[in-house]
Design an enzyme around this catalytic site. Structure first.
Site, PDB file in Angstrom:
ATOM      1  N   TRP A   9       0.823  -1.224   0.000  1.00 60.43           N
ATOM      2  CA  TRP A   9       0.000   0.000   0.000  1.00 60.43           C
ATOM      3  C   TRP A   9       0.853   1.268   0.000  1.00 60.43           C
ATOM      4  O   TRP A   9       0.313   2.371  -0.133  1.00 60.43           O
ATOM      5  CB  TRP A   9      -0.918  -0.004   1.224  1.00 60.43           C
ATOM      6  CG  TRP A   9      -2.135  -0.884   1.082  1.00 60.43           C
ATOM      7  CD1 TRP A   9      -2.511  -1.607  -0.020  1.00 60.43           C
ATOM      8  CD2 TRP A   9      -3.151  -1.114   2.080  1.00 60.43           C
ATOM      9  NE1 TRP A   9      -3.684  -2.274   0.230  1.00 60.43           N
ATOM     10  CE2 TRP A   9      -4.106  -1.988   1.502  1.00 60.43           C
ATOM     11  CE3 TRP A   9      -3.343  -0.672   3.381  1.00 60.43           C
ATOM     12  CZ2 TRP A   9      -5.233  -2.423   2.194  1.00 60.43           C
ATOM     13  CZ3 TRP A   9      -4.464  -1.107   4.077  1.00 60.43           C
ATOM     14  CH2 TRP A   9      -5.398  -1.969   3.493  1.00 60.43           C
ATOM     15  N   HIS A  92      12.997  -2.411  -1.089  1.00 60.70           N
ATOM     16  CA  HIS A  92      12.105  -1.950  -2.163  1.00 60.70           C
ATOM     17  C   HIS A  92      12.811  -0.826  -2.922  1.00 60.70           C
ATOM     18  O   HIS A  92      13.567  -0.044  -2.332  1.00 60.70           O
ATOM     19  CB  HIS A  92      10.783  -1.443  -1.558  1.00 60.70           C
ATOM     20  CG  HIS A  92       9.751  -1.149  -2.598  1.00 60.70           C
ATOM     21  ND1 HIS A  92       9.742   0.031  -3.298  1.00 60.70           N
ATOM     22  CD2 HIS A  92       8.711  -1.881  -3.070  1.00 60.70           C
ATOM     23  CE1 HIS A  92       8.728   0.008  -4.160  1.00 60.70           C
ATOM     24  NE2 HIS A  92       8.089  -1.143  -4.041  1.00 60.70           N
ATOM     25  N   GLU A  94      11.940   1.952  -3.926  1.00 58.59           N
ATOM     26  CA  GLU A  94      11.752   3.308  -3.381  1.00 58.59           C
ATOM     27  C   GLU A  94      12.651   3.517  -2.162  1.00 58.59           C
ATOM     28  O   GLU A  94      13.141   4.621  -1.926  1.00 58.59           O
ATOM     29  CB  GLU A  94      10.269   3.529  -3.043  1.00 58.59           C
ATOM     30  CG  GLU A  94       9.452   3.719  -4.315  1.00 58.59           C
ATOM     31  CD  GLU A  94       8.040   3.153  -4.254  1.00 58.59           C
ATOM     32  OE1 GLU A  94       7.508   2.967  -3.154  1.00 58.59           O
ATOM     33  OE2 GLU A  94       7.482   2.886  -5.337  1.00 58.59           O
ATOM     34  N   SER A 197       3.804  -2.637 -11.932  1.00 52.69           N
ATOM     35  CA  SER A 197       2.591  -2.345 -12.697  1.00 52.69           C
ATOM     36  C   SER A 197       1.750  -3.589 -12.994  1.00 52.69           C
ATOM     37  O   SER A 197       1.169  -3.714 -14.075  1.00 52.69           O
ATOM     38  CB  SER A 197       2.938  -1.592 -13.988  1.00 52.69           C
ATOM     39  OG  SER A 197       3.528  -0.350 -13.688  1.00 52.69           O
ATOM     40  N   GLY A 218       1.520  -2.826  -6.142  1.00 49.99           N
ATOM     41  CA  GLY A 218       1.394  -1.514  -5.513  1.00 49.99           C
ATOM     42  C   GLY A 218       0.071  -0.862  -5.886  1.00 49.99           C
ATOM     43  O   GLY A 218      -0.968  -1.120  -5.274  1.00 49.99           O
ATOM     44  N   GLY A 219       0.091  -0.020  -6.919  1.00 46.11           N
ATOM     45  CA  GLY A 219      -1.067   0.793  -7.303  1.00 46.11           C
ATOM     46  C   GLY A 219      -2.379   0.022  -7.383  1.00 46.11           C
ATOM     47  O   GLY A 219      -3.398   0.456  -6.831  1.00 46.11           O
TER      48      GLY A 219
HETATM   49  C1  PEP Z   1       5.493  -1.931  -5.686  1.00 51.20           C
HETATM   50  O1  PEP Z   1       5.283  -0.955  -5.014  1.00 51.20           O
HETATM   51  O2  PEP Z   1       6.150  -2.861  -5.212  1.00 51.20           O
HETATM   52  C2  PEP Z   1       4.957  -1.986  -7.041  1.00 51.20           C
HETATM   53  C3  PEP Z   1       5.250  -3.002  -7.792  1.00 51.20           C
HETATM   54  O3  PEP Z   1       4.153  -0.940  -7.423  1.00 51.20           O
HETATM   55  P1  PEP Z   1       3.196  -0.897  -8.729  1.00 51.20           P
HETATM   56  O4  PEP Z   1       2.413  -2.169  -8.743  1.00 51.20           O
HETATM   57  O5  PEP Z   1       2.369   0.314  -8.536  1.00 51.20           O
HETATM   58  O6  PEP Z   1       4.111  -0.801  -9.924  1.00 51.20           O
END
Ligand code: PEP
Length: 242
Positions: A9, A92, A94, A197, A218-219
């Site tokens: 999240w 991660h 980020e 994604s 994630g999203g």
């Molecule tokens: C994530 O945050 O680990 C991720 C894969 O984000 P998203 O699915 O938004 O690309």
């Protein structure tokens, strides 16, 4: 093995949003038997998620590299565990790119996970620049190197940096190529998730690959309808395999 669906999240949702979303997930999971669900809420909702998520386990999105003490704003492995976390995301992209986490820091966190009974989900992945300049395997190998002598039980998540939050997913074949490489390093017993994604339209193709054991999302995990669809599609896939 049941498909593993892990939700990240990130730094999103108010407490009531988080509560509502957990309600939607519980509802979706009522009809699903074949998924290992891991939910990664913000630290301040770990307890809430651990208390209210009916069928699934909780992951902390990060832990500190220290075991405890004067580190304002940090959360230790022991604290995450005491709030109901069973897993912790480590490294991660980020954390690596925005907060400048190094492999050395991640290695310390791996040890703390093991010492405190948390299963680490080690995230690895290359930038587009690294991929285009032929450094893909070197980068992944360096990131996996931290596992040596520091982790007993762990998951790996392959998350190409160029695919996270960009809407640009690796094709199943491209992802599988890297997963097969990771498998050759970590061996058969280690679950390897794909992240970047992932959504309801691409989950089926990704999970059909032999070395993709699940997804880190994630999203799309913030959208109740889409996430429910992802859970249903993944569960149906597993049934077909068994
Ligand atoms: C994530 O945050 O680990 C991720 C894969 O984000 P998203 O699915 O938004 O690309």
């Amino acid at each position: 093995m049941k498909p593993i669906i892990a939700a990240n999240w990130k730094m999103n949702l108010t407490k009531s949003d988080a509560s509502n979303l957990i309600g939607h997930i519980n509802h979706a999971m009522n009809d699903i038997a074949n998924i290992e669900l891991i939910l990664g809420p913000s630290h301040c909702y770990l307890d809430l998620a651990a208390t209210h998520l009916k069928r699934g386990v909780i992951a902390a999105q990060n832990i500190a590299e220290f075991s405890g003490g004067a580190y304002t704003g940090e959360i230790s492995a022991q604290m995450a565990k005491s709030c109901g976390a069973k897993y912790a995301l480590l490294g991660h992209s980020e954390r690596r790119h925005v907060f400048h986490e190094t492999n050395e820091m991640i290695q310390k966190k791996l040890v703390l996970c093991n010492d405190n009974g948390l299963i680490p989900i080690l995230c690895v992945g290359e930038t587009l620049e690294q991929r285009n300049s032929g450094q893909l395997k070197t980068v992944i190998n360096d990131q996996l190197d931290v596992l040596k002598n520091s982790a007993q039980v762990y998951f790996v998540a392959y998350e190409p940096v160029w695919a996270i939050g960009t809407g640009e997913t690796a094709t199943p074949e491209l992802a599988e190529e890297v997963h097969a490489h990771i498998r050759s390093v970590v061996g058969d017993g280690v679950p390897i998730l794909y992240g970047g994604s992932v959504n309801a339209s691409n989950i089926k193709g990704l999970l059909s690959m032999p070395n993709i054991d699940g997804a880190l999302i994630g999203g799309a995990s913030l959208k109740s309808d889409e996430f429910s669809d992802i859970l249903k599609i993944s569960a149906a896939l597993e049934r077909k395999k068994s």
